[in-house]
Design a protein around this motif. Structure first.
Motif: not given
Length: 480
Positions: A114, A117-118, A256, A258-259, A262, A318, A322
């Motif tokens: 997760v 992915n940011i 990213g 929105h992760n 998660f 995730s 993404t």
């Protein structure tokens, strides 16, 4: 290499012929009630390999880590089976893998995925002031999403900001000190030992009592870091290195984002793993946690299954939601999590005799003062998993007959004693790369991105010089 084998042989011979056998606390309940100390040799051997082989045989070590782990694990499992029985060996290994390692590695995997992915993009350059602010934010964030979550979220932006610099390994060392360890002391979410305390009756928000100690340590370490980083920063500038900043230097963009949803899922899964076992629906008539019986008394509890399922679902969602370009921008690879997964399964398996000895010796060590608990818990947490170490000394403190303090399921523990045990387990995990899982992951990711991190012994020297004086001050100010 011959010297290395000679050293290993000397240690093995010394331990093998040491006539010392420790009795387990519940000597009448198990055929493994007596644990000979020579069964700790594989654990010592694996730690020695982790410390030495990257220095003397780096290419061989990189390619053959699984082989080394398998050999040392078998050197524990086979003698254990011969000494007791094959069934006892299978039960011990399965208990370790299913109830300790599985949730441990799944949590790391989920946070690794997760956080990978940011990405944080912008014009911030790694100056001493910016680095101090970044470390301070990350340290406080660790208690909200865990030391592993904060480490995985912040490590790549920290490396990117300082990519233009030559002298930067110290930045990641202090990153490990603060974000990967000390910052997790304020809530049970922050670090697993505190979660275990919460499961045994320590109030959820009790850990906020550690806030003054955390701030005290942060001020000292961030001041030391600032002075050191300013010195190295000036050297880089003098050598003609300059950050590539085309704008004002304050633009930030997070992709990213929105992760975060998660990450919250994973944090919720960890909290559930600590609360569900206390609910009647998850307990049998005897009060044991319900689950799937695997072998003998080894049971994979339903709360653990739920935790693993939620974390894996969060990791899957995730990746599905993404853009892969974000992972490319993060230089995302699987190398760090693979290395941690391989090394730590060996550590978890081979350290079982050491934990058995520690469990049996805990009540007999004569530790009755906060400063003794602080150093004993911390010293062992530097090399053993800090969660069982915390539980051993928490239980020991609960048996000392105190009548005032925090009421837990293991007994009443004075606030000062509980503070010392908690700080020792959380803070001193920073003393070595293996003291806490995020340490090794930060090292691996830093190495992958061109930061020359200290060796095992080099990092240990950093902790002795930088952390031990702080812990001595902590002792004088808080634990006398």
């Amino acid at each position: 290499m011959k010297k290395l084998f000679a050293l290993c042989g000397s240690i093995a011979t010394m331990l093998l012929f040491t006539p010392l056998t420790i009795l387990a606390a519940e000597s009448g309940e198990s055929s493994t009630a007596t644990v000979p100390i020579w069964l700790c040799i594989p654990f010592a051997g694996l730690l020695l390999c982790i410390a030495v082989l990257p220095l003397v045989k780096p290419e061989w070590w990189e390619k053959n880590q699984p082989l080394a782990v398998a050999v040392w694990s078998l050197l524990f499992i086979i003698p254990f089976a011969v000494t007791y029985s094959a069934g006892d060996a299978v039960e011990t290994v399965l208990e370790c893998i299913l109830n300790d390692y599985l949730t441990f590695i799944v949590l790391l995997f989920g946070l690794f995925c997760v956080a990978g992915n940011i990405t944080l993009e912008g014009d911030l350059a790694g100056s001493p002031r910016v680095n101090v602010i970044f470390l301070a934010i990350g340290t406080l964030l660790s208690s909200c999403i865990g030391t592993t979550g904060a480490s995985m979220l912040m490590v790549r932006p920290m490396i990117k900001m300082n990519s233009w610099r030559q002298h930067k390994s110290h930045i990641m060392v202090f990153f490990i000190f603060l974000i990967s360890n000390m910052g997790g002391c304020l809530t049970p979410i922050g670090d697993p030992p505190l979660l275990m305390g919460f499961m045994r009756g320590v109030p959820f928000f009790w850990s906020l009592h550690l806030f003054p100690i955390l701030i005290f340590n942060m001020v000292i370490l961030l001041t030391v870091f600032y002075l050191l980083d300013r010195h190295n920063y000036r050297k880089d500038i003098a050598n003609g290195r300059k950050p590539d900043i085309s704008k004002a230097g304050t633009t930030l963009k997070i992709d990213g984002l929105h992760n975060i949803i998660f990450l919250i899922m994973i944090v919720a899964a960890v909290i559930l793993s600590g609360t569900l076992p206390n609910l009647a629906a998850f307990q049998d008539a005897a009060g044991n946690v319900r689950g799937i019986r695997v072998f003998r008394e080894v049971t994979l509890g339903f709360p653990s299954i739920i935790e693993v399922a939620i974390i894996l679902l969060a990791a899957l969602l995730s990746f599905k939601t993404t853009d892969s370009q974000i992972r490319t921008s993060n230089h995302f690879t699987w190398g760090a999590i693979k290395e941690v997964a391989v090394l730590f399964i060996g550590i978890f398996i081979t350290m079982q005799p050491a934990l058995m000895l520690l469990k049996s010796m805990g009540p007999e060590l004569g530790l009755s003062k906060p400063l003794e608990m602080f150093w004993a818990t911390g010293a062992l947490s530097s090399f053993l998993d800090n969660t069982p170490t915390y539980l051993v000394f928490l239980t020991t403190a609960g048996t000392l007959g105190f009548t005032q303090g925090i009421a837990t399921t293991v007994g009443t523990i004075p606030v000062k004693m509980l503070t010392a045990i908690s700080c020792g387990a959380v803070f001193m995990g920073a003393n070595t790369y293996i003291g806490n899982a995020p340490n090794f992951m930060v090292k691996s990711i830093s190495d992958e991105n061109g930061v020359r991190m200290p060796s095992f012994f080099g990092y240990l020297l950093w902790s002795i010089v930088s952390l031990v004086p702080v812990f001595i001050i902590d002792t004088l100010v808080f634990f006398l």
